[in-house]
Write a protein that holds these residues in place. Structure first.
Motif, PDB file in Angstrom:
ATOM      1  N   SER A 136       0.898  -1.078  -0.103  1.00  0.00           N
ATOM      2  CA  SER A 136      -0.001   0.182   0.028  1.00  0.00           C
ATOM      3  C   SER A 136       0.805   1.316  -0.030  1.00  0.00           C
ATOM      4  O   SER A 136       0.513   2.130  -0.862  1.00  0.00           O
ATOM      5  CB  SER A 136      -0.937  -0.025   1.153  1.00  0.00           C
ATOM      6  OG  SER A 136      -1.520   0.900   1.293  1.00  0.00           O
ATOM      7  N   ALA A 137       1.951   1.271   0.912  1.00  0.00           N
ATOM      8  CA  ALA A 137       2.755   2.516   1.066  1.00  0.00           C
ATOM      9  C   ALA A 137       3.476   2.678  -0.522  1.00  0.00           C
ATOM     10  O   ALA A 137       3.722   3.656  -0.895  1.00  0.00           O
ATOM     11  CB  ALA A 137       3.616   2.461   2.221  1.00  0.00           C
ATOM     12  N   SER A 139       2.724   1.476  -3.280  1.00  0.00           N
ATOM     13  CA  SER A 139       1.773   1.784  -4.434  1.00  0.00           C
ATOM     14  C   SER A 139       1.537   3.228  -4.515  1.00  0.00           C
ATOM     15  O   SER A 139       1.406   4.107  -5.542  1.00  0.00           O
ATOM     16  CB  SER A 139       0.492   1.096  -4.441  1.00  0.00           C
ATOM     17  OG  SER A 139       0.759  -0.418  -4.611  1.00  0.00           O
ATOM     18  N   GLN A 140       1.215   3.806  -3.193  1.00  0.00           N
ATOM     19  CA  GLN A 140       0.832   5.243  -2.952  1.00  0.00           C
ATOM     20  C   GLN A 140       1.934   6.085  -3.695  1.00  0.00           C
ATOM     21  O   GLN A 140       1.910   7.104  -4.250  1.00  0.00           O
ATOM     22  CB  GLN A 140       0.520   5.505  -1.613  1.00  0.00           C
ATOM     23  CG  GLN A 140       0.107   6.928  -1.408  1.00  0.00           C
ATOM     24  CD  GLN A 140      -0.465   7.358   0.163  1.00  0.00           C
ATOM     25  OE1 GLN A 140      -0.231   6.425   0.917  1.00  0.00           O
ATOM     26  NE2 GLN A 140      -0.880   8.475   0.441  1.00  0.00           N
ATOM     27  N   ARG A 141       3.271   5.725  -3.280  1.00  0.00           N
ATOM     28  CA  ARG A 141       4.487   6.477  -3.659  1.00  0.00           C
ATOM     29  C   ARG A 141       4.705   6.462  -5.053  1.00  0.00           C
ATOM     30  O   ARG A 141       4.945   7.585  -5.625  1.00  0.00           O
ATOM     31  CB  ARG A 141       5.477   5.833  -2.879  1.00  0.00           C
ATOM     32  CG  ARG A 141       6.990   6.502  -3.115  1.00  0.00           C
ATOM     33  CD  ARG A 141       8.187   6.005  -2.506  1.00  0.00           C
ATOM     34  NE  ARG A 141       7.970   5.600  -1.017  1.00  0.00           N
ATOM     35  CZ  ARG A 141       8.433   6.914  -0.158  1.00  0.00           C
ATOM     36  NH1 ARG A 141       9.036   7.926  -0.847  1.00  0.00           N
ATOM     37  NH2 ARG A 141       8.367   7.015   0.865  1.00  0.00           N
ATOM     38  N   GLY A 143       1.974   6.070  -7.184  1.00  0.00           N
ATOM     39  CA  GLY A 143       0.692   6.347  -7.794  1.00  0.00           C
ATOM     40  C   GLY A 143       0.163   5.290  -8.491  1.00  0.00           C
ATOM     41  O   GLY A 143      -0.485   5.564  -9.483  1.00  0.00           O
ATOM     42  N   LYS A 145      -2.644   1.742  -8.591  1.00  0.00           N
ATOM     43  CA  LYS A 145      -3.728   0.946  -7.725  1.00  0.00           C
ATOM     44  C   LYS A 145      -3.693  -0.264  -8.032  1.00  0.00           C
ATOM     45  O   LYS A 145      -3.858  -0.894  -9.167  1.00  0.00           O
ATOM     46  CB  LYS A 145      -4.780   1.624  -8.243  1.00  0.00           C
ATOM     47  CG  LYS A 145      -6.049   1.185  -7.536  1.00  0.00           C
ATOM     48  CD  LYS A 145      -7.463   1.442  -8.063  1.00  0.00           C
ATOM     49  CE  LYS A 145      -8.562   0.998  -7.482  1.00  0.00           C
ATOM     50  NZ  LYS A 145     -10.047   1.373  -7.962  1.00  0.00           N
ATOM     51  N   GLU A 413       4.749   0.278   9.624  1.00  0.00           N
ATOM     52  CA  GLU A 413       3.410   1.241   9.559  1.00  0.00           C
ATOM     53  C   GLU A 413       3.864   2.520  10.187  1.00  0.00           C
ATOM     54  O   GLU A 413       3.124   3.472   9.785  1.00  0.00           O
ATOM     55  CB  GLU A 413       2.397   0.381  10.246  1.00  0.00           C
ATOM     56  CG  GLU A 413       1.668  -0.699   9.545  1.00  0.00           C
ATOM     57  CD  GLU A 413       0.692  -1.428  10.528  1.00  0.00           C
ATOM     58  OE1 GLU A 413       0.931  -1.218  11.840  1.00  0.00           O
ATOM     59  OE2 GLU A 413      -0.231  -2.042   9.879  1.00  0.00           O
ATOM     60  N   VAL A 416       5.676   4.461   7.913  1.00  0.00           N
ATOM     61  CA  VAL A 416       5.020   4.946   6.706  1.00  0.00           C
ATOM     62  C   VAL A 416       4.102   6.263   7.101  1.00  0.00           C
ATOM     63  O   VAL A 416       4.025   7.294   6.655  1.00  0.00           O
ATOM     64  CB  VAL A 416       4.006   3.858   6.178  1.00  0.00           C
ATOM     65  CG1 VAL A 416       3.295   4.618   5.251  1.00  0.00           C
ATOM     66  CG2 VAL A 416       5.053   2.824   5.664  1.00  0.00           C
ATOM     67  N   ARG A 420       4.509   9.770   6.010  1.00  0.00           N
ATOM     68  CA  ARG A 420       3.145  10.890   5.440  1.00  0.00           C
ATOM     69  C   ARG A 420       3.156  12.033   6.364  1.00  0.00           C
ATOM     70  O   ARG A 420       2.975  13.178   5.899  1.00  0.00           O
ATOM     71  CB  ARG A 420       2.051   9.911   5.898  1.00  0.00           C
ATOM     72  CG  ARG A 420       2.015   8.891   4.673  1.00  0.00           C
ATOM     73  CD  ARG A 420       0.952   8.082   4.967  1.00  0.00           C
ATOM     74  NE  ARG A 420       0.572   6.918   3.919  1.00  0.00           N
ATOM     75  CZ  ARG A 420      -0.215   5.735   4.017  1.00  0.00           C
ATOM     76  NH1 ARG A 420      -0.823   5.836   5.168  1.00  0.00           N
ATOM     77  NH2 ARG A 420      -0.061   4.947   3.024  1.00  0.00           N
ATOM     78  N   LYS A 423       5.758  14.365   5.440  1.00  0.00           N
ATOM     79  CA  LYS A 423       5.534  14.949   4.032  1.00  0.00           C
ATOM     80  C   LYS A 423       4.476  16.000   4.291  1.00  0.00           C
ATOM     81  O   LYS A 423       4.525  17.012   3.658  1.00  0.00           O
ATOM     82  CB  LYS A 423       5.040  13.810   3.054  1.00  0.00           C
ATOM     83  CG  LYS A 423       4.683  14.183   1.685  1.00  0.00           C
ATOM     84  CD  LYS A 423       4.274  13.108   0.678  1.00  0.00           C
ATOM     85  CE  LYS A 423       3.901  13.593  -0.474  1.00  0.00           C
ATOM     86  NZ  LYS A 423       3.533  12.248  -1.509  1.00  0.00           N
TER      87      LYS A 423
END
Length: 531
Positions: A136-137, A139-141, A143, A145, A413, A416, A420, A423
């Motif tokens: 998840s982390a 994938s978010q970095r 961009g 899905k 977690e 991450v 975030r 950030k």
């Protein structure tokens, strides 16, 4: 452009396992290529293992070589993204119809690779759960899905070959003929060069791989035990010994070779070299028998139909149990089996419990008359008291390791979440700096505007004064104009009066001229009469 014909299904198989995994993976690749659909198959594997694919009887259409080890990265960091960026870009440029993560114990890479290739269908067959936090982390970095990856249920205790067949059946394909592999002319030539350099004859030597399994040293049988068995083979059977391994194992193999040669016995060492896996395959394929730990060469020798003996431990048992014709596996069951080679005791008690006498007996049986089907010989050599201690200690160690793994996940977690938060804080600070800079620019603009307004106000005051002076001048001019207008009126009246009098004078003058003319006429008449 690839050679793929229009309309062929595009299948990508990801496998990040080692030598033995890539050998067994031939069951999947060959099965796919022999299926009625004849899909275009792309295999993604570690770069150092890609040469195994050249040995497949039916190779994939293309191979993508993975230069970076995904298991070396345990955090979804920016450094990871930088290291894998070329690989990610290559996958992103290759959309596929079907994605299969065929790795026995897949890492985070499978889910990310599926997200990059955007398949219509995706699957894996493993007991491993998705590393959700990591994926998840990351994938978010990136961009991304991630698509849904269907997880095929892997029966407990299933052999790896059966797992690949489950993947084939998921593709509605029945397994075909994969093993044994043929020895190609190129492989035969490679083997001949190697064996000639040692003075060995094809089919008349024992190939032994006593090392292997970097990172899982617990599965290694003691070198002293190998020495004892190899000396027996040499003395009783007269077979030369070829010790094979990787370059990093050269020193250990040379030491073992020296201890065997003291007897004396004919022994040689082959490590890596310019032919790499091809040389290893040639050496194993032409041996009469093999002996070794549960490592990749076991499966490579079995792929070519060579019989032999393997010492097994409980790390993944029975996932890689003997499967080739004439192969014998020796295993000592213990309550701690299934440890994934994270040994609670620091060394493989299950492996060490197998005695040289049992291995020698198995080798003699193979040399005497190889069986047509693989065998598993169960050993029970440890006292019951030791087994009870292991049974008590192993679950506690597993629980401690599980707790450690869960703590690590929580740490990821937290990292991450912290990343975030950092950030978000960084973005807030950047926004605050932008606003401060905007305020500073506004203040400068305001000061400039105030200065300009001051200048305008002064100019306005000067203009007002000028206008007032101009107004006063206009008033004086207006008075002067009015005075002049009065003078003009009086002049106009005087001129009118003058014009009237001139008119009167002109009339009087005219009257006089007429009178004079009449007088003149009268005088003329009188004059005429006088004459």
């Amino acid at each position: 452009m690839t050679a793929r014909q229009q309309g062929e299904p595009r299948v990508m198989v990801l496998h990040t396992g080692g030598l033995g995994d890539l050998v067994l993976n031939a069951e999947l690749v060959v099965g796919l290529k022999q299926s009625p659909d004849r899909p275009h198959v792309t295999l993604v594997c570690k770069a150092e293992m890609s040469a195994v694919v050249d040995l497949y009887p039916v190779p994939p259409d293309e191979v993508i070589r993975l230069e970076v080890n995904p298991l070396a990265w345990n955090e979804p960091s920016e450094k990871l993204v930088t290291a894998f960026r070329p690989f990610f870009q290559e996958l992103e440029a290759r959309p596929v119809d079907v994605f299969m993560d065929a790795t026995f114990q897949p890492s985070w890479l499978g889910w990310i690779a599926a997200a990059l290739t955007q398949p219509k269908r995706a699957c894996c067959c493993t007991a491993i759960t998705e590393p959700h936090v990591f994926v998840s982390a990351l994938s978010q970095r990136l961009g991304l899905k991630p698509p849904a990856i269907e997880k095929i249920e892997r029966p407990s205790g299933a052999h790896e070959i059966e797992r690949y067949r489950l993947l084939l059946r998921w593709m509605e394909t029945e397994p075909g003929s994969t093993f044994p592999w043929p020895i190609t002319p190129e492989l035969e030539a490679t083997a001949s060069r190697l064996l000639d350099s040692f003075g060995f004859t094809k089919g008349e030597y024992l190939a032994c791989f006593p090392c292997g399994s970097l990172g899982a040293e617990a599965k290694r049988w003691p070198m002293a035990n190998f020495r004892e068995v190899l000396l027996h083979v040499n003395e009783q059977r007269g077979l030369p010994i070829l010790l094979v391994g990787e370059n990093r194992e050269r020193e250990a193999l040379n030491e073992l070779a020296s201890s065997i040669a003291e007897k004396p016995a004919k022994v040689a060492v082959s490590c890596g070299g310019r032919d790499g896996i091809a040389a290893l395959a040639g050496a194993l394929a032409n041996a009469r028998i093999y002996l070794g730990n549960d490592t990749g060469p076991t499966h490579l020798a079995s792929a070519f139909g060579v019989p032999g003996v393997t010492i097994y431990g409980g790390g993944h048992w029975p996932t890689y149990a003997p499967w080739g014709a004439g192969s014998i596996g020796l295993v000592h069951p213990l309550p701690c089996f299934g440890c994934d080679w994270d040994c609670a005791f620091g060394h493989g008690i299950c492996v060490e419990a197998i005695t040289p006498a049992l291995v020698t007996e198995a080798i003699d049986d193979v040399l005497r008359a190889p069986v047509s089907v693989p065998q598993v010989r169960t050993v029970e050599a440890l006292p019951r008291e030791v087994t009870r201690v292991i049974a008590d200690a192993a679950p506690r160690y597993r629980a401690a390791q599980q707790d450690r793994a869960e703590r690590w996940i929580r740490m990821i977690e937290q990292n991450v979440a912290l990343e975030r938060a950092e950030k978000a804080t960084s973005e807030a600070l950047r926004e605050a700096r932008n606003r401060e800079e905007a305020l500073q620019r506004a203040a400068v603009s305001t000061r400039e505007r105030d200065r300009h307004i001051g200048e305008l106000e002064k100019a306005s005051a000067d203009r007002l004064e000028a206008l007032e002076r101009a107004g006063q001048g206009l008033q004086a001019l207006d008075n002067e104009v009015q005075q002049r207008a009065a003078d003009v009126n009086r002049l106009t009246e005087w001129l009118g009066e003058r014009d009237r009098r001139i008119a009167e004078l002109e009339k009087a003058s005219t009257d006089r001229l007429e009178a004079l003319e009449r007088v003149g006429q009268t005088l003329q008449v009188l004059d005429n009469e006088a004459q």
